[in-house]
Design a protein around this motif. Structure first.
Motif, mmCIF file in Angstrom:
data_model
loop_
_atom_site.group_PDB
_atom_site.id
_atom_site.type_symbol
_atom_site.label_atom_id
_atom_site.label_comp_id
_atom_site.label_asym_id
_atom_site.label_seq_id
_atom_site.Cartn_x
_atom_site.Cartn_y
_atom_site.Cartn_z
ATOM 1 N N HIS A 180 -0.502 0.732 -4.330
ATOM 2 C CA HIS A 180 -0.520 2.175 -4.201
ATOM 3 C C HIS A 180 0.568 2.920 -5.045
ATOM 4 C CE1 HIS A 180 -1.655 5.544 -1.731
ATOM 5 N NE2 HIS A 180 -0.110 5.967 -1.684
ATOM 6 N N LYS A 194 -8.952 5.822 -1.243
ATOM 7 C CA LYS A 194 -7.753 5.925 -0.734
ATOM 8 C C LYS A 194 -7.798 7.390 -0.194
ATOM 9 C CE LYS A 194 -5.222 3.038 -4.018
ATOM 10 N NZ LYS A 194 -4.626 2.265 -3.007
ATOM 11 N N PHE A 238 -11.363 3.157 -11.203
ATOM 12 C CA PHE A 238 -10.188 3.821 -10.625
ATOM 13 C C PHE A 238 -10.478 5.235 -9.868
ATOM 14 C CE2 PHE A 238 -7.089 7.352 -11.418
ATOM 15 C CZ PHE A 238 -5.909 6.242 -10.870
ATOM 16 N N SER A 287 -8.545 -1.978 -2.740
ATOM 17 C CA SER A 287 -7.813 -1.278 -3.347
ATOM 18 C C SER A 287 -7.058 -0.373 -2.203
ATOM 19 C CB SER A 287 -8.210 0.009 -4.063
ATOM 20 O OG SER A 287 -9.035 1.104 -3.314
ATOM 21 N N HIS A 333 -1.056 3.075 -8.419
ATOM 22 C CA HIS A 333 -2.267 3.757 -8.490
ATOM 23 C C HIS A 333 -1.694 5.528 -8.535
ATOM 24 C CE1 HIS A 333 -6.429 4.785 -7.815
ATOM 25 N NE2 HIS A 333 -5.928 5.508 -6.875
ATOM 26 N N ARG A 366 -0.523 6.206 -11.944
ATOM 27 C CA ARG A 366 -1.642 6.654 -12.808
ATOM 28 C C ARG A 366 -2.564 8.158 -12.490
ATOM 29 N NH1 ARG A 366 -7.114 3.072 -14.201
ATOM 30 N NH2 ARG A 366 -8.054 4.724 -15.652
ATOM 31 N N ASN A 405 -11.615 3.970 -6.497
ATOM 32 C CA ASN A 405 -10.468 3.651 -5.619
ATOM 33 C C ASN A 405 -9.809 4.927 -5.157
ATOM 34 O OD1 ASN A 405 -11.296 1.091 -6.179
ATOM 35 N ND2 ASN A 405 -9.679 0.649 -7.406
ATOM 36 N N THR A 406 -9.684 5.748 -5.988
ATOM 37 C CA THR A 406 -8.907 7.233 -5.530
ATOM 38 C C THR A 406 -9.831 7.690 -4.445
ATOM 39 O OG1 THR A 406 -7.951 7.496 -7.876
ATOM 40 C CG2 THR A 406 -8.295 9.233 -6.537
#
Length: 160
Positions: free
Chosen positions: A59, A113, A106, A53, A62, A65, A109-110
């Motif tokens: 990006h 990041k 999700f 991710s 993402h 969202r 992944n957040t």
């Protein structure tokens, strides 16, 4: 080369996925040794998707969202405040379903990041050194891609 190994697709991210499990294959580093085979597969999938991710390809979607999810949470909070409802449990209006594998991924992944970008919060002198190393890494990658006749992925638009 790395590009050939990973078929020119998310080379750095795929290499990092491979390396994390190579490191964890050593007994002193195997944090997952006590997991059942099924749980190991689930955790492995989550880790791999989290690392992948970090590729900038998805990006923007993402962030969209995440922004929408935060706005939903804010609206729900305001509605409860206006109604005088003070439910201490956020579970009732979080925009993520804990039972949803997609939503849990999700969130992972957040976090990936956010931690990937956290170096921007370091002292300026430390952040500058990180940036110099990162730019050097991307320059080397671009030179290798150019030498191999591949499209530039590290620094698109920059002549290596």
């Amino acid at each position: 080369s790395t590009a050939r190994t990973y078929n020119d697709q998310m080379c750095q991210e795929n290499m990092h996925c491979s390396l994390v499990f190579q490191v964890m294959s050593h007994p002193s580093c195997n944090l997952l040794h006590s997991l059942s085979n099924e749980d190991f597969r689930k955790v492995r999938k989550t880790i791999i998707q989290g690392i992948l991710s970090l590729n900038m390809k998805g990006h923007a979607s993402h962030l969209t969202r995440l922004r929408v999810s935060c706005e939903i949470c804010q609206l729900e909070s305001e509605k409860r405040s206006e109604a005088g409802t003070s439910d201490a449990s956020l579970d009732n209006y979080l925009p993520f379903d804990k039972s949803s594998e997609e939503d849990r991924q999700f969130v992972v992944n957040t976090m990936m990041k956010a931690s990937h970008l956290a170096k921007q919060t370091l002292r300026l002198s430390v952040a500058k050194e990180w940036m110099k190393m990162r730019v050097k890494e991307l320059e080397v990658q671009s030179m290798l891609e150019k030498d191999m006749g591949l499209p530039l992925t590290a620094l698109p638009g920059v002549d290596a």
